[in-house]
Design a protein around this motif. Structure first.
Motif, mmCIF file in Angstrom:
data_model
loop_
_atom_site.group_PDB
_atom_site.id
_atom_site.type_symbol
_atom_site.label_atom_id
_atom_site.label_comp_id
_atom_site.label_asym_id
_atom_site.label_seq_id
_atom_site.Cartn_x
_atom_site.Cartn_y
_atom_site.Cartn_z
ATOM 1 N N PRO A 92 0.461 -10.603 -18.611
ATOM 2 C CA PRO A 92 0.409 -10.117 -19.994
ATOM 3 C C PRO A 92 -0.741 -9.136 -20.235
ATOM 4 N N ASP A 93 -1.887 -9.353 -19.572
ATOM 5 C CA ASP A 93 -3.019 -8.447 -19.766
ATOM 6 C C ASP A 93 -2.708 -7.044 -19.266
ATOM 7 N N TYR A 94 -1.867 -6.931 -18.239
ATOM 8 C CA TYR A 94 -1.471 -5.603 -17.751
ATOM 9 C C TYR A 94 -0.624 -4.895 -18.814
ATOM 10 N N LYS A 95 0.311 -5.622 -19.391
ATOM 11 C CA LYS A 95 1.145 -5.047 -20.444
ATOM 12 C C LYS A 95 0.286 -4.644 -21.640
ATOM 13 N N LEU A 96 -0.716 -5.479 -21.929
ATOM 14 C CA LEU A 96 -1.634 -5.162 -23.016
ATOM 15 C C LEU A 96 -2.389 -3.866 -22.721
ATOM 16 N N ALA A 97 -2.827 -3.707 -21.484
ATOM 17 C CA ALA A 97 -3.527 -2.484 -21.091
ATOM 18 C C ALA A 97 -2.622 -1.265 -21.236
ATOM 19 N N GLN A 98 -1.355 -1.406 -20.876
ATOM 20 C CA GLN A 98 -0.407 -0.300 -21.052
ATOM 21 C C GLN A 98 -0.287 0.085 -22.523
ATOM 22 N N GLN A 99 -0.199 -0.913 -23.376
ATOM 23 C CA GLN A 99 -0.092 -0.648 -24.818
ATOM 24 C C GLN A 99 -1.343 0.067 -25.333
ATOM 25 N N VAL A 100 -2.505 -0.340 -24.810
ATOM 26 C CA VAL A 100 -3.754 0.297 -25.218
ATOM 27 C C VAL A 100 -3.752 1.768 -24.815
ATOM 28 N N GLY A 101 -3.401 2.050 -23.558
ATOM 29 C CA GLY A 101 -3.366 3.429 -23.096
ATOM 30 C C GLY A 101 -2.417 4.283 -23.915
ATOM 31 N N LYS A 102 -1.234 3.760 -24.166
ATOM 32 C CA LYS A 102 -0.234 4.489 -24.960
ATOM 33 C C LYS A 102 -0.736 4.715 -26.378
ATOM 34 N N GLY A 103 -1.282 3.660 -26.998
ATOM 35 C CA GLY A 103 -1.745 3.766 -28.381
ATOM 36 C C GLY A 103 -2.879 4.761 -28.540
ATOM 37 N N LEU A 104 -3.790 4.796 -27.579
ATOM 38 C CA LEU A 104 -4.916 5.729 -27.663
ATOM 39 C C LEU A 104 -4.436 7.177 -27.553
ATOM 40 N N VAL A 105 -3.508 7.428 -26.642
ATOM 41 C CA VAL A 105 -2.974 8.791 -26.512
ATOM 42 C C VAL A 105 -2.271 9.211 -27.801
ATOM 43 N N GLU A 106 -1.483 8.312 -28.365
ATOM 44 C CA GLU A 106 -0.783 8.637 -29.612
ATOM 45 C C GLU A 106 -1.751 8.883 -30.764
ATOM 46 N N ALA A 107 -2.966 8.316 -30.663
ATOM 47 C CA ALA A 107 -3.987 8.538 -31.690
ATOM 48 C C ALA A 107 -4.842 9.767 -31.388
ATOM 49 N N GLY A 108 -4.542 10.475 -30.297
ATOM 50 C CA GLY A 108 -5.249 11.712 -29.997
ATOM 51 C C GLY A 108 -6.420 11.585 -29.047
ATOM 52 N N PHE A 109 -6.475 10.474 -28.281
ATOM 53 C CA PHE A 109 -7.576 10.256 -27.349
ATOM 54 C C PHE A 109 -7.112 10.405 -25.903
ATOM 55 N N ALA A 110 -8.007 10.845 -25.040
ATOM 56 C CA ALA A 110 -7.840 10.657 -23.607
ATOM 57 C C ALA A 110 -8.286 9.240 -23.271
ATOM 58 N N VAL A 111 -7.831 8.722 -22.133
ATOM 59 C CA VAL A 111 -8.157 7.363 -21.708
ATOM 60 C C VAL A 111 -8.956 7.427 -20.418
ATOM 61 N N ILE A 112 -10.137 6.790 -20.423
ATOM 62 C CA ILE A 112 -11.006 6.742 -19.248
ATOM 63 C C ILE A 112 -11.056 5.313 -18.729
ATOM 64 N N LEU A 236 -21.748 -5.859 -33.779
ATOM 65 C CA LEU A 236 -21.495 -4.772 -32.830
ATOM 66 C C LEU A 236 -20.211 -4.992 -32.049
ATOM 67 N N LEU A 237 -19.709 -6.224 -32.085
ATOM 68 C CA LEU A 237 -18.496 -6.591 -31.358
ATOM 69 C C LEU A 237 -17.370 -6.934 -32.317
ATOM 70 N N THR A 238 -16.176 -6.466 -32.005
ATOM 71 C CA THR A 238 -14.975 -6.893 -32.723
ATOM 72 C C THR A 238 -14.024 -7.517 -31.724
ATOM 73 N N ILE A 239 -13.527 -8.701 -32.030
ATOM 74 C CA ILE A 239 -12.561 -9.385 -31.167
ATOM 75 C C ILE A 239 -11.216 -9.426 -31.880
ATOM 76 N N THR A 240 -10.171 -9.035 -31.170
ATOM 77 C CA THR A 240 -8.843 -9.011 -31.771
ATOM 78 C C THR A 240 -7.782 -9.164 -30.695
ATOM 79 N N ASP A 241 -6.577 -9.525 -31.123
ATOM 80 C CA ASP A 241 -5.407 -9.523 -30.244
ATOM 81 C C ASP A 241 -4.473 -8.369 -30.582
ATOM 82 N N ASP A 242 -4.848 -7.567 -31.556
ATOM 83 C CA ASP A 242 -3.984 -6.524 -32.109
ATOM 84 C C ASP A 242 -4.378 -5.155 -31.554
ATOM 85 N N VAL A 243 -3.520 -4.565 -30.737
ATOM 86 C CA VAL A 243 -3.802 -3.247 -30.153
ATOM 87 C C VAL A 243 -3.935 -2.193 -31.240
#
Length: 271
Positions: A92-112, A236-243
């Motif tokens: 599941p964490d891999y799928k979560l990482a995919q969602q993060v990468g996709k969401g960041l690009v759609e928001a106008g960011f590159a992913v490092i 300084l930290l935010t914890i969430t399950d929501d991409v």
């Protein structure tokens, strides 16, 4: 990922064991060395003539910074994503990482990311498949991870400190997935930089409440009660399950930073 990522060797039977990357150079077979550049720099044991090579090491370190700056200078808005190299691509964490990468690009960011397997590869894959810039900052290790195939802009480093500079300098925030010591290292380094105001307007989001909440409870408990941090440091930290929430916090920080630099809003601008 990474990131900086967890540097424990992933249990991947297809991972090459007879290949070694040292900066831009790839070595195989009998040419694979028994130690890494970082090990040789930090190891104080051995013959005294070792110290006479330090001036040359400085030149190599300088070259790594120049290469990193040159490769990433025109990257644009980007977010560093960290997580374990051990994460299987079926987890599941891999799928979560995919969602993060996709969401960041759609928001106008590159992913490092750290460019390796596991969660790093997931974030790079999500960014790549969304049509964005997918960056990998690799590192020379005794157990090679290799640059994952989803990276379309990759830079390999010999020295951790040069690589860590790039993670922060060219990112506007961190999103951290579950990971091990390497992930913790990058997380806490970012927290120190924000706490000491070495970087500003820099959100840090931990994805995975069940994984990270214990850390937040420990910080809010004995660490705070003994006066090791201030209560404000917990913010300084935010914890969430929501991409979407994680990506939204990155976008909000970008807008805040842009407004601060806009002369029309009273910011300093470019002058």
């Amino acid at each position: 990922m990474s990131t900086r990522p967890d540097h424990d060797r992933p249990d991947d039977p297809q991972m090459p064991k007879d290949e070694h990357t040292s900066g831009p150079t790839t070595l195989r077979g009998e040419l694979v060395p028994g130690s890494t550049t970082d090990q040789r720099l930090l190891d104080g044991r051995g013959a005294s003539d070792w110290v006479h090579t330090d001036p040359w090491r400085v030149m190599r370190i300088q070259a790594e910074f120049v290469e990193g700056f040159g490769s990433l200078a025109e990257l644009g808005p980007a977010i560093s994503v960290f997580g374990s190299a051990r994460t299987p691509d079926t987890a599941p964490d891999y799928k979560l990482a995919q969602q993060v990468g996709k969401g960041l690009v759609e928001a106008g960011f590159a992913v490092i990311t750290g460019g390796g397997p596991g969660a790093m590869a997931g974030a790079n894959q999500g960014a790549h498949e969304a049509g964005g810039v997918s960056v990998g900052l690799g590192i020379e290790l005794p157990f090679e991870q290799g640059m994952n195939r989803w990276v379309n802009l990759g830079v390999d480093f010999r020295y951790f400190f040069a690589r860590k500079t790039m993670f922060v300098k060219y990112a506007q925030g961190f999103i951290v997935l579950p990971g091990g010591f390497g992930t913790f290292d990058e997380l806490f380094e970012a927290l120190v930089l924000v706490q000491t105001r070495k970087v500003t307007s820099f959100p840090i989001v931990l994805l995975g409440t069940d994984y990270w909440q214990g850390l937040k409870d420990w910080l809010a408990g004995p660490v705070l009660s003994r006066g090791m941090i201030r209560a404000a440091d917990l913010d300084l930290l935010t914890i969430t399950d929501d991409v979407d929430e994680a990506v939204g916090l990155m976008a909000a920080a970008r807008s805040e930073h842009a407004a601060a630099d806009d002369p029309a809003t009273g910011g300093p601008g470019l002058g």
